[in-house]
Enzyme design. Sequence first.
Site, PDB file in Angstrom:
ATOM      1  N   ALA A 254       0.864  -1.184   0.000  1.00 21.54           N
ATOM      2  CA  ALA A 254       0.000   0.000   0.000  1.00 21.54           C
ATOM      3  C   ALA A 254       0.892   1.223   0.000  1.00 21.54           C
ATOM      4  O   ALA A 254       2.097   1.137   0.248  1.00 21.54           O
ATOM      5  CB  ALA A 254      -0.928  -0.004   1.213  1.00 21.54           C
ATOM      6  N   GLU A 256       0.865   5.587   1.062  1.00 17.80           N
ATOM      7  CA  GLU A 256       0.147   6.574   1.876  1.00 17.80           C
ATOM      8  C   GLU A 256      -0.098   7.912   1.193  1.00 17.80           C
ATOM      9  O   GLU A 256      -0.191   8.951   1.877  1.00 17.80           O
ATOM     10  CB  GLU A 256       0.931   6.821   3.166  1.00 17.80           C
ATOM     11  CG  GLU A 256       2.297   7.519   2.996  1.00 17.80           C
ATOM     12  CD  GLU A 256       3.478   6.603   2.844  1.00 17.80           C
ATOM     13  OE1 GLU A 256       4.622   7.035   3.070  1.00 17.80           O
ATOM     14  OE2 GLU A 256       3.273   5.418   2.482  1.00 17.80           O
ATOM     15  N   ASN A 257      -0.250   7.957  -0.125  1.00 16.97           N
ATOM     16  CA  ASN A 257      -0.521   9.237  -0.806  1.00 16.97           C
ATOM     17  C   ASN A 257      -1.553  10.034  -0.005  1.00 16.97           C
ATOM     18  O   ASN A 257      -2.593   9.504   0.383  1.00 16.97           O
ATOM     19  CB  ASN A 257      -1.077   8.985  -2.201  1.00 16.97           C
ATOM     20  CG  ASN A 257      -0.277   7.953  -2.961  1.00 16.97           C
ATOM     21  OD1 ASN A 257       0.909   8.099  -3.185  1.00 16.97           O
ATOM     22  ND2 ASN A 257      -0.951   6.872  -3.346  1.00 16.97           N
ATOM     23  N   HIS A 289      -1.950   1.422   9.163  1.00 15.07           N
ATOM     24  CA  HIS A 289      -0.567   1.848   8.885  1.00 15.07           C
ATOM     25  C   HIS A 289      -0.573   3.051   7.942  1.00 15.07           C
ATOM     26  O   HIS A 289       0.052   4.086   8.227  1.00 15.07           O
ATOM     27  CB  HIS A 289       0.211   0.687   8.268  1.00 15.07           C
ATOM     28  CG  HIS A 289       1.618   1.013   7.889  1.00 15.07           C
ATOM     29  ND1 HIS A 289       2.706   0.583   8.611  1.00 15.07           N
ATOM     30  CD2 HIS A 289       2.131   1.729   6.854  1.00 15.07           C
ATOM     31  CE1 HIS A 289       3.823   1.020   8.044  1.00 15.07           C
ATOM     32  NE2 HIS A 289       3.495   1.725   6.964  1.00 15.07           N
ATOM     33  N   GLU A 290      -1.279   2.913   6.831  1.00 13.48           N
ATOM     34  CA  GLU A 290      -1.277   3.995   5.841  1.00 13.48           C
ATOM     35  C   GLU A 290      -1.948   5.254   6.379  1.00 13.48           C
ATOM     36  O   GLU A 290      -1.516   6.380   6.077  1.00 13.48           O
ATOM     37  CB  GLU A 290      -1.970   3.542   4.557  1.00 13.48           C
ATOM     38  CG  GLU A 290      -1.357   2.305   3.908  1.00 13.48           C
ATOM     39  CD  GLU A 290       0.135   2.410   3.689  1.00 13.48           C
ATOM     40  OE1 GLU A 290       0.644   3.518   3.427  1.00 13.48           O
ATOM     41  OE2 GLU A 290       0.816   1.370   3.785  1.00 13.48           O
ATOM     42  N   GLU A 312       8.240   5.096   8.488  1.00 13.18           N
ATOM     43  CA  GLU A 312       7.761   3.717   8.453  1.00 13.18           C
ATOM     44  C   GLU A 312       7.739   3.046   9.822  1.00 13.18           C
ATOM     45  O   GLU A 312       6.807   2.306  10.138  1.00 13.18           O
ATOM     46  CB  GLU A 312       8.595   2.901   7.465  1.00 13.18           C
ATOM     47  CG  GLU A 312       8.522   3.404   6.036  1.00 13.18           C
ATOM     48  CD  GLU A 312       7.092   3.427   5.478  1.00 13.18           C
ATOM     49  OE1 GLU A 312       6.184   2.833   6.079  1.00 13.18           O
ATOM     50  OE2 GLU A 312       6.891   4.061   4.425  1.00 13.18           O
TER      51      GLU A 312
END
Length: 843
Positions: A254, A256-257, A289-290, A312
């Site tokens: 994935a 994270e934009n 997470h994202e 991260e």
Amino acid sequence: MIKMARFYDLFQPQHYDVYLAIDRQTKTITGTTEIIGQAGQTKIAINQKYLKVKSVKADGENCPFEIDETSEAVWITLKKIGETKLTITYSAPLTDTMMGIYPSYYEVEGQKKQLIGTQFESTAARQAFPCVDEPEAKATFSLALKFDEHPGETVLANMPEIKVEDGTHYFAETKRMSTYLVAFAFGELQAKKTKTKSGVEIGVFATKAHQAKELEFPLEIAKKAIEFYENFYQTPYPLPHSWQLALPDFSAGAMENWGLVTYREAYLLLDPDNTSLRTKQVVATVITHELAHQWFGDLVTMKWWDDLWLNESFANMMEYVAVDAIKPEWNIWELFQVSEAPAALKRDATDGVQSVHVQVENPAEIDSIFDGAIVYAKGSRMLVMVRSLIGDAALRSGLKAYFAAHKYQNATGADLWKSLGQASGMNIGKIMNSWLEQPGYPVVSASVKNGHLKLQQQQFFIGEGQAVGRKWQLPLNCNYSAVPKILADQQVDLGDYAQLRQQAGEPFRLNVGNDSHFIVKYDDQLLQDILNQVSQLDNISQMQLLQDLSLLAEGQMISYAKIVPLLADFADSHSSLVISALYSVAGRLKKFVEPDSSEEQALRQLYQKLSSKQAQRLGWQAQKNESLDDQLSRPIVLSSALYAKDPQMMAIAHQLFQANRSELIHLPADIRFQVLRNEVENYGSLELTETLLTEYQQTADGSFKDDLSIALASAADPQQLERLIAKFQDVDTIKPQDLRSWFHGVLANPHGEQAAWDWLRAQWGWLEKKVGGDMEFATYITVISNVFRTRQRLAEFKDFFEPKLQTPGLTREIKMDIRTIASRVTLIESQQDEVNTAIAASL
């Protein structure tokens, strides 16, 4: 390492107007980018990669420029310094590399379709538009998008659409952000939406190849995650929406934009009526997470890629904090203990591993630092350690101050430690630097000598390692009050052991809770004291005991033969954490036996001894009101029973397959893989292989796809495995994003190892061209190193990969994996006989 110039030092962008026209039929992009910024000198550089630049203007006038492919730049000569408006026109290709702007392919009712999406981390925004493609070069962005549109298509971006004129979609100006977080997508999509308590619009988007109900679970998790983070961080989510988009082709898990998070389909979408609990947990942690990144990484961003861990590691910890708050009944920290902790401990014990904080300059090397076991897993363990030391009140207070001080800006690790230190009154930086700036971790030896209890730390290695006297600030987390909180010295004498033991009334243990990044080697007296009361230990402590003993055996500080007799003590546990650890250790015994040998037969009998009682108790079908532990343990126990060739379990699995043959997807998801694998391995045929390959190709269910691919790779017939290998380069059957998993599955099968290895060596050039541009490429080497176990394979590995040592992004991986295979070969040669003797004696 080649040091590259930082283009931000030459030109500081403030705002971008990005116009893109995309033609899917011709796979071309034409664009115009206007950049307003401050020029520090008259010769500046703007990043580009694969762009055909047609013209460059500065403040409306044409100006000289030259393309430099080596530094991925267009060098521009200006007439003046100061505020400048650049206008760059160009064209570029749409590629199939899953980087930059690219198409995803999928089918709906037999009709092939495309979804256009983006992936810009780490340095691929420059493939879409000219920009200063560095994290520190934050700016605002106004996006205008035109494409060969047809009715029924949806267009998404970081910010809401504000108007459509002459077929061009215009989006609201973004907040100040880094280029690698810019994102957009368009195609035929379905969606489910809701709003948070604070009014943030949440949406989940997917192609129409999926059932609408597959969007329900991620929508619930995303909504609750945004609400949790707003409260925990005490900082509002800064954008009007948070879109979650599933892309059919996606290299990473994935991304994270900001405002438009993109996911591999299997990590976002799931069938709420038939998905295993573990899969739900994994999907939830990926989403959280994202979304943790929307603040920590997007609102405040690392200054340069050497602080990638800052993004991260923190998100990797917060995903568990968030899910624990959203679904407390899941005990999600147990997943952390069986996934993140072991991954970090294994990888970090290999000499040559990178530190969490690692210097990197050349863009070609940046992807190589995305080491999941270090930057993600080890880094998150460090932050769990900090959280344990300072508590949530200080953590939240420090984070609130950190976001307030650095929002829409960039920060370094030192900035975070400063905020947390001020909130907690502790010198967090001093403690953390010993962990972040040097690789590896210690083994703490606890022993009774001359009546005194003594501790000593030294670096732990699996395989050969060069000890250079490293020391760590070690939170000991001991159950004896006389022991200091932090071990900073090489060794310490804790005093009279008999007196300490009497005062405590329980066995001496270190790292209680397993939150600190070290392992413990107890001497025989201390270990026996623990083993005498092992049933009284909590689940994490039992898991940790197995974990530490196994790692000590890998490092040849003890023999696996010493562990074999202990396994039966854990076999009847009702804790999935303990069951997972037990069979993880048992699985490591497989390397000591040759396939289809009498020694493997003995190991199968040991598995039967360990699993039979639990397999009967749990059965193949979920029980009414059963515990979550039983749900998580069932697939582990049944897999072990099938490895043992338990005839009853094999027969039931075969019956389940036959009963569901027309609708295999409807097999209960938590045992579906075991049923499929049993069928392929024990009742397989070329006809079955073709049937399951067709199922794989036609289903859009990511979990079912995974089950099918791993099951198919377990075939015992080399002819069936050759059929799979023949599909490796058929992108209509196996997507490039999934190829590594397929390759690993066949390679790890003794009947397919040679053929898979031959394929990789013959097709390396094709593989490099197909997936060589993304951060996952080096992991093809990693998975090979996780399989090879003989001197011959070690020699073949070196012969093939050593000539590639100078390939950017592969150097460290190749060197480490040579050590990994070499240490396994040495371990097997030194312990094989006594381990097999111990297995035979345990029956």
